[in-house]
Design an enzyme around this catalytic site. Structure first.
Site, PDB file in Angstrom:
ATOM      1  N   ASP A 237      52.183  44.070  22.838  1.00 45.67           N
ATOM      2  CA  ASP A 237      52.811  44.188  24.165  1.00 45.67           C
ATOM      3  C   ASP A 237      52.887  42.816  24.851  1.00 45.67           C
ATOM      4  O   ASP A 237      52.489  42.668  26.003  1.00 45.67           O
ATOM      5  CB  ASP A 237      52.045  45.185  25.029  1.00 45.67           C
TER       6      ASP A 237
ATOM      7  N   LYS B 199      39.655  45.195  36.499  1.00 45.85           N
ATOM      8  CA  LYS B 199      40.630  46.138  35.959  1.00 45.85           C
ATOM      9  C   LYS B 199      39.970  47.509  35.864  1.00 45.85           C
ATOM     10  O   LYS B 199      39.096  47.734  35.034  1.00 45.85           O
ATOM     11  CB  LYS B 199      41.110  45.674  34.573  1.00 45.85           C
TER      12      LYS B 199
END
Length: 402
Positions: free
Chosen positions: A110, A15
């Site tokens: 989230d 990432k």
């Protein structure tokens, strides 16, 4: 990005962060890194293997374990829903990840299908970039989490919400896995509230009053009964719907917590499978000692009251209850060669070990009289050794201390 390590040849997920970092301290203060370090290792939390920081360019990359797909990719384009056993298996793992996270003082903020990863029927929660500490001071960021999975308290208050928002999002994901359709697909924030009211109905006045206290702008909604959660599929059992309704309760105070959801009757089969797997795991570790394993299991089953009762019984055996001014008590045996065994005797009038001094000087130590066990003579026949009188040095107090 999918990347291969030159060290071990294994594949990992990389990432790459868009933000530019100036120092390693700034990297270590990143919430996502702090959260993953605190939560790892856990079978349902994405594993962070390495943090790669290039000081010259200021770029940062997180090397995590590689998963097969996310929940959105799993259900996208499917014509037939997943089996209830698979849905149950996935939701149990999701609740376990939320429970572990909330117990460690972090809430995700989230939770959505794209952030829930799957690999060979193992579910792991990932992407902690929006996470927050449960102990940090409110209000939080207002516009957080994807709109379709945003809890009512996030929409109607100025950032006054708690970890319970994760359970609302998980409930929305729960319905989406089961029906292959989003539960509240709002086009904007106002439409999002309208969609929630169409299904659940307008909340009670006490709930609205609670939300209004933490909102600068006032609001009122016309009364709606709500159509109820649409039953688009026939594979939702009553227990499944019971848990789903508990997760999408409008008032966060009435909403179920993750540790409570794990004990819901809907997950009874999952708990039994987990218990059986744990028992077989123990047998694999202790194959040659079944008796020791059985005794270990029995020890685990003793309730707290039983342990306290056993402890008190043991204390009573070691030290009998006090009766009157003094009581008989056996001294511990001295493991020294050439020393006669001693036993204490009770006497209601015990003289002080320190002799009294009339002139105010430091008292003189006296020897206490002891009688041996083997001696059958009277107590008056004491052993009187030659003793020397000695005085303790005076204690000087300096500045309030010794």
């Amino acid at each position: 990005m999918k990347m291969q390590s030159l060290r071990d040849g294994n594949f990992y997920a990389c990432k790459q962060m868009k933000q530019h970092f100036e120092s390693i301290e700034q990297v270590n203060n990143l919430r996502e890194i702090q959260a993953l370090r605190r939560l790892n290792p856990h079978p349902n939390i994405l594993t962070l293997h390495e943090v790669v920081f290039d000081r010259k360019s200021g770029s940062l990359a997180l090397i995590c374990e590689l998963m097969d797909m996310n929940i959105y990719e799993l259900i996208q384009g499917r014509r037939h829903p997943l089996s209830e056993k698979k849905i149950m298996h996935y939701m149990y793992q999701l609740c376990k990840s939320l429970d572990h996270m909330h117990r460690n003082g972090i809430f995700h903020r989230d939770v959505k299908p794209e952030n829930i990863l799957i690999k060979q029927d193992v579910l792991k929660l990932g992407d902690f970039g929006s996470c927050r500490s449960s102990y940090s001071k409110q209000p939080y960021t207002e516009y957080i989490s994807t709109r379709w999975y945003r809890a009512p308290e996030c929409l109607l208050t100025d950032g006054f919400y708690t970890y319970k928002m994760d359970l609302w999002s998980a409930g929305c994901v729960f319905y989406e896995i089961a029906s292959l359709q989003p539960l509240f697909p709002g086009a904007n924030e106002l439409d999002q509230i309208s969609k929630i009211h169409d299904v659940i109905g307008t909340p009670a006045q006490k709930t609205l009053t609670k939300f209004k206290q933490s909102r600068a702008m006032s609001f009122d909604f016309p009364f709606k009964k709500g159509s109820g959660i649409p039953l688009l599929t026939t594979n939702l059992s009553p227990q499944c719907l019971s848990l789903l309704h508990a997760m999408v309760a409008y008032d966060p105070d009435d909403r179920i917590a993750a540790h409570q959801a794990l004990q819901h009757p809907y997950f009874q089969e999952q708990r039994a499978i987990e218990k059986q797997a744990l028992a077989s795991h123990r047998k694999a570790f202790f194959p040659e000692h079944p008796v020791a394993l059985a005794s270990l299991g029995n020890n685990w089953q003793i309730p707290k009251e039983g342990r306290k009762q056993k402890q008190s019984q043991k204390q009573e055996e070691d030290h009998p209850r006090r009766q009157g001014a003094a009581y008989l008590m056996e001294l511990p045996k001295l493991k020294l060669s050439g020393v006669t065994k001693l036993s204490s005797y009770s006497s209601p009038e015990l003289q002080s070990v320190f002799g009294s001094s009339a002139n105010g000087r430091v008292p003189v130590l006296r020897a206490w009289k002891c009688a041996g066990v083997d001696q059958k003579t009277d107590m008056q026949k004491d052993i009187k050794p030659n003793l020397k009188q000695c005085r303790l040095p005076t204690i000087e107090r300096k500045g309030g201390r010794y």
